[in-house]
Write a protein that holds these residues in place. Structure first.
Motif, PDB file in Angstrom:
ATOM      1  N   LEU A  79      -4.065  -5.989  -9.284  1.00 45.30           N
ATOM      2  CA  LEU A  79      -3.991  -5.315  -7.997  1.00 45.30           C
ATOM      3  C   LEU A  79      -4.674  -3.743  -8.329  1.00 45.30           C
ATOM      4  O   LEU A  79      -4.505  -3.161  -9.356  1.00 45.30           O
ATOM      5  CB  LEU A  79      -2.610  -5.037  -7.647  1.00 45.30           C
ATOM      6  N   GLY A  80      -5.671  -3.338  -7.660  1.00 45.27           N
ATOM      7  CA  GLY A  80      -6.276  -2.276  -7.801  1.00 45.27           C
ATOM      8  C   GLY A  80      -6.289  -1.456  -6.219  1.00 45.27           C
ATOM      9  O   GLY A  80      -6.395  -2.046  -5.308  1.00 45.27           O
ATOM     10  N   ILE A  81      -5.727  -0.055  -6.529  1.00 45.27           N
ATOM     11  CA  ILE A  81      -5.730   0.864  -5.243  1.00 45.27           C
ATOM     12  C   ILE A  81      -6.452   1.891  -5.191  1.00 45.27           C
ATOM     13  O   ILE A  81      -6.528   2.731  -6.239  1.00 45.27           O
ATOM     14  CB  ILE A  81      -4.080   1.161  -5.297  1.00 45.27           C
ATOM     15  N   PHE A  82      -7.334   2.291  -4.089  1.00 39.13           N
ATOM     16  CA  PHE A  82      -8.117   3.400  -4.042  1.00 39.13           C
ATOM     17  C   PHE A  82      -7.918   4.502  -2.782  1.00 39.13           C
ATOM     18  O   PHE A  82      -7.337   3.737  -2.051  1.00 39.13           O
ATOM     19  CB  PHE A  82      -9.514   2.898  -3.950  1.00 39.13           C
ATOM     20  N   PRO A  83      -7.905   5.539  -2.834  1.00 39.08           N
ATOM     21  CA  PRO A  83      -7.663   6.293  -1.646  1.00 39.08           C
ATOM     22  C   PRO A  83      -9.352   6.359  -0.995  1.00 39.08           C
ATOM     23  O   PRO A  83     -10.138   5.582  -1.596  1.00 39.08           O
ATOM     24  CB  PRO A  83      -7.675   7.860  -2.225  1.00 39.08           C
ATOM     25  N   PRO A  84      -9.578   6.859  -0.096  1.00 32.91           N
ATOM     26  CA  PRO A  84     -10.993   6.927   0.595  1.00 32.91           C
ATOM     27  C   PRO A  84     -11.965   7.469  -0.462  1.00 32.91           C
ATOM     28  O   PRO A  84     -11.676   8.666  -0.984  1.00 32.91           O
ATOM     29  CB  PRO A  84     -10.821   7.763   1.713  1.00 32.91           C
ATOM     30  N   VAL A  85     -12.834   6.762  -0.817  1.00 30.23           N
ATOM     31  CA  VAL A  85     -14.083   7.287  -1.727  1.00 30.23           C
ATOM     32  C   VAL A  85     -15.459   6.777  -1.273  1.00 30.23           C
ATOM     33  O   VAL A  85     -15.342   6.128  -0.593  1.00 30.23           O
ATOM     34  CB  VAL A  85     -13.796   6.719  -3.128  1.00 30.23           C
ATOM     35  N   GLY A  86     -16.508   7.344  -1.663  1.00 33.48           N
ATOM     36  CA  GLY A  86     -17.710   7.263  -1.376  1.00 33.48           C
ATOM     37  C   GLY A  86     -18.484   7.509  -2.333  1.00 33.48           C
ATOM     38  O   GLY A  86     -18.187   8.335  -3.480  1.00 33.48           O
TER      39      GLY A  86
END
Ligand code: SF4
Lengths: 578, 74
Positions: B65-72
């Motif tokens: 499982l991988g969790i990210f905040p908003p990124v760009g």
């Protein structure tokens, strides 16, 4: 920005400078201007290094004004790498200074004598050109040392390193940053070689005595600029993600999504990704006393960059970007940030596009010239390119040439240009952009990664072929328009998600020029740019067969998803049907 | 069952020690997020075994499982 500077390097009695009113080219900037001039003035069937080709350098429509993040520079020509039209886009101070000096464009043209090198100097009083043979085979940082006092803190330097001077198909035009360092590059497509083919080594822009360009409708402009800036600050990507971690935050994202091209596009995961991730990089930079939030030009309100110091606290290079860290890192099986920073420095110094260079080294590794993961070997090869050894010249001619020289099929290129840091099999929207962009494999031309992976501006499944052609079409149109404004493409994250920020951008243009453009006009501008570029490429001999990925992307499955690129050819051929 | 869990970027501090979690059969991603106390509004991307999923996805033994905040970036 009402004049164009033309430098005819083949004039009788030596190079001649001519300033002329912008005339028919009024009202456009950046990529729209470079592509329009190239399309109109350069015979599409000419040799990219021949006298008929031209190098066009143009700030964006909003560059030099108070509009935030508007300092991007477009460099256009017929590309020696792709054989098609090229617009390479760069940050740095160049666009701001050139715009303040009043130039809509600089055009280098004519037949070079093949011997002398030139130095162009532009101040508020005009432009001069002189022979500067003492600069032969100087690198970009050497040029900086020599000229930093001349262009100073209010100016900028545009230059070619040794790669451009040798007219290698992988060569950049370097643009100095706020600190006067040659760390920003019009990188893709070998634009440095075209500057080299005109004998122009360096263009010094002295900003002293110039002032900010004034908008026609001051009030409307400032109000829109304020709303636009608030929009950038408010959006999580442009307001927090990019400033904190830089673009390299994508390493973990793409790796987690199984779309991180590893070992020359063999698999979609890199086991050592975390060692070179943006998180690790930012931590390392800060622990060494560098900075991880920094703008490439004054007036950037996103500030995705930083500085990379060595373990003793000495400057190595600017913060290597995601594409660079990937190209020299995961793509080559290298997981050492210090080695990657050294490669980034060497690329900047010699004037090499980091994507093309990294992809080429990946190809060399595939061919068995060195092993995947061999960081010292990679550094040695880049030095060979910079020095112009016979092997260096092959590798400096790009991934397609290197693959041909070593007799291997696996060259991840489209139209001769190396693919960036997203595998088109696991991020199919970007595969459509790679295949169809008039620029060759270019992620920025229609950044479907946003929608496919980052879920910005919508959500389209990256693993399905459905909807990808339409997505790429819309993004390519929007990008062609943004690239014409001088705005950094990273504003798109906020603009795609926040309609009011998109409106603010249009209002900035309207306030600046006293216009009343609508969103439809912006779309029409984007389309017209693409139509010109496609027209040029068609006349240069490109057909639908050139709008394809290499066949092996349809044949060989990419782990972990075990997918191939399967967007039908008919859909690729529809991307420019509107 | 045991899953591997990685939280990234600004969410990195939420990654549990050792990067694994022991869970009851049938646990959803949402339940994991609640257990770790990650503020909902900070989560933008959830990957299970390299596929983007929604929070109601039920986890299986061995999942990553991988969790990210908003990124760009780009
Ligand atoms: S967001 Fe980054 S690349 Fe864009 S203008 Fe700012 S510093 Fe330069």
């Amino acid at each position: 920005m009402d004049k164009i500077l033309r430098i005819d390097v083949g004039a009788d009695g030596g190079p001649a400078l001519r300033e002329e009113p912008v005339g028919d080219y009024a009202g456009i900037g950046g990529r729209a201007l470079t592509s329009t001039i190239v399309c109109k003035e350069v015979p599409a069937d000419c040799h990219p290094l021949g006298p008929e080709n031209k190098l066009v350098i143009a700030p964006g429509l909003l560059s030099g004004t108070a509009a935030v993040t508007s300092g991007r520079l477009s460099v256009g020509c017929k590309s020696p790498l792709t054989g098609g039209i090229k617009e390479a886009n760069s940050g740095g101070q160049g666009a701001q200074v050139l715009a303040r000096l009043g130039y809509a464009a600089i055009v280098l043209e004519g037949e070079w004598n093949g011997e002398d090198l030139y130095k162009v100097t532009i101040t508020k009083d005009g432009a001069t050109i002189e022979t500067a043979n003492e600069l032969k085979m100087k690198t970009n940082y050497q040029l900086m040392e020599k000229f930093q006092e001349t262009y100073g803190s209010s100016g900028a330097m545009l230059s070619i390193g040794t790669a451009g001077e040798m007219r290698l198909s992988n060569s950049t035009v370097a643009v100095t940053d706020k600190e006067g360092r040659p760390t920003r590059h019009a990188g893709r497509g070998g634009v440095g070689a075209v500057m080299g083919s005109k004998g122009v080594k360096v263009i010094l822009l002295d900003g002293a005595g110039t002032s900010m360009r004034q908008p026609v409708d001051k009030e409307a402009f400032s109000d829109a600029n304020k709303r636009f800036n608030e929009g950038l600050k408010k959006h999580a990507v442009t307001g927090q993600g990019l400033p904190t971690y830089g673009t390299n935050v994508l390493t973990n994202v793409l790796n987690e999504a199984g779309g991180y091209p590893t070992y020359n596009f063999k698999q979609g995961n890199f086991p050592d990704a975390d060692k070179i991730s943006g998180e690790t990089q930012a931590e390392l930079e800060i622990s060494r006393g560098g900075v991880s939030t920094h703008g490439c030009h004054r007036g950037c309100s996103i500030q995705c960059s930083g500085t990379f110091l060595d373990k003793d606290g000495n400057y190595v290079t600017k913060q290597p970007e995601y594409e660079t860290v990937w190209a020299h890192g995961g793509n080559c099986g290298i997981c050492d940030l210090d080695a990657i920073a050294t490669l980034d420095y060497l690329d900047d110094d010699f004037g090499l596009d980091t994507i093309e260079m990294g992809v080429t080294i990946g190809v060399a590794m595939e061919a068995g010239l060195l092993k995947f993961g061999d960081a010292d070997g990679a550094i040695k090869l880049v030095k060979e390119v910079g020095a112009g050894t016979p092997l260096g010249r092959i590798l400096g001619s790009g991934a397609a040439t290197a693959a041909r020289a070593y007799g291997i099929e696996k060259a991840p290129v489209v139209k001769g240009q190396g693919m960036p840091a997203y595998d088109p099999r696991a991020v199919k929207g970007i595969g459509v952009t790679y295949a169809t962009s008039p620029m060759g494999a270019d992620h920025t031309a229609g950044y479907a990664v946003a929608t496919n992976i980052l879920k910005v501006g919508g959500d389209v499944d990256p693993l399905s072929s459905e909807g990808q052609a339409a997505l790429s079409q819309n993004l390519q149109i929007a990008t062609a328009a943004v690239d014409s404004t001088g705005m950094c493409l990273f504003i798109a994250f906020a603009v795609l998600d926040q309609p009011e920020t998109f409106q603010a951008l249009i209002d900035i243009i309207n306030g600046c020029y006293g216009l009343s453009l609508t969103a439809d006009d912006v779309v029409a501008l984007g389309k017209s740019v693409l139509e010109k570029e496609r027209d040029f490429n068609a006349r240069a001999g490109f057909t639908a067969a050139d709008d394809r990925l290499p066949r092996y992307f349809r044949r060989e499955q990419l782990p972990p998803h075990n997918v191939v690129f399967d967007v039908p050819d008919q859909e690729l051929d529809q991307v420019f049907q509107w | 069952m045991i899953i591997t869990l990685n939280c990234f970027a600004s969410l990195k501090p939420y990654t549990p020690d050792g990067g694994t979690l022991e869970l009851a059969e049938g646990t959803t991603v949402e339940a994991v997020l609640t257990r770790l106390g990650i503020p909902q509004e900070e989560i933008r991307l959830i990957f299970v075994n390299s596929v983007h999923v929604s929070p109601d996805t039920v986890l299986k033994d061995g999942d990553r499982l991988g969790i990210f905040p908003p990124v760009g970036g780009g």
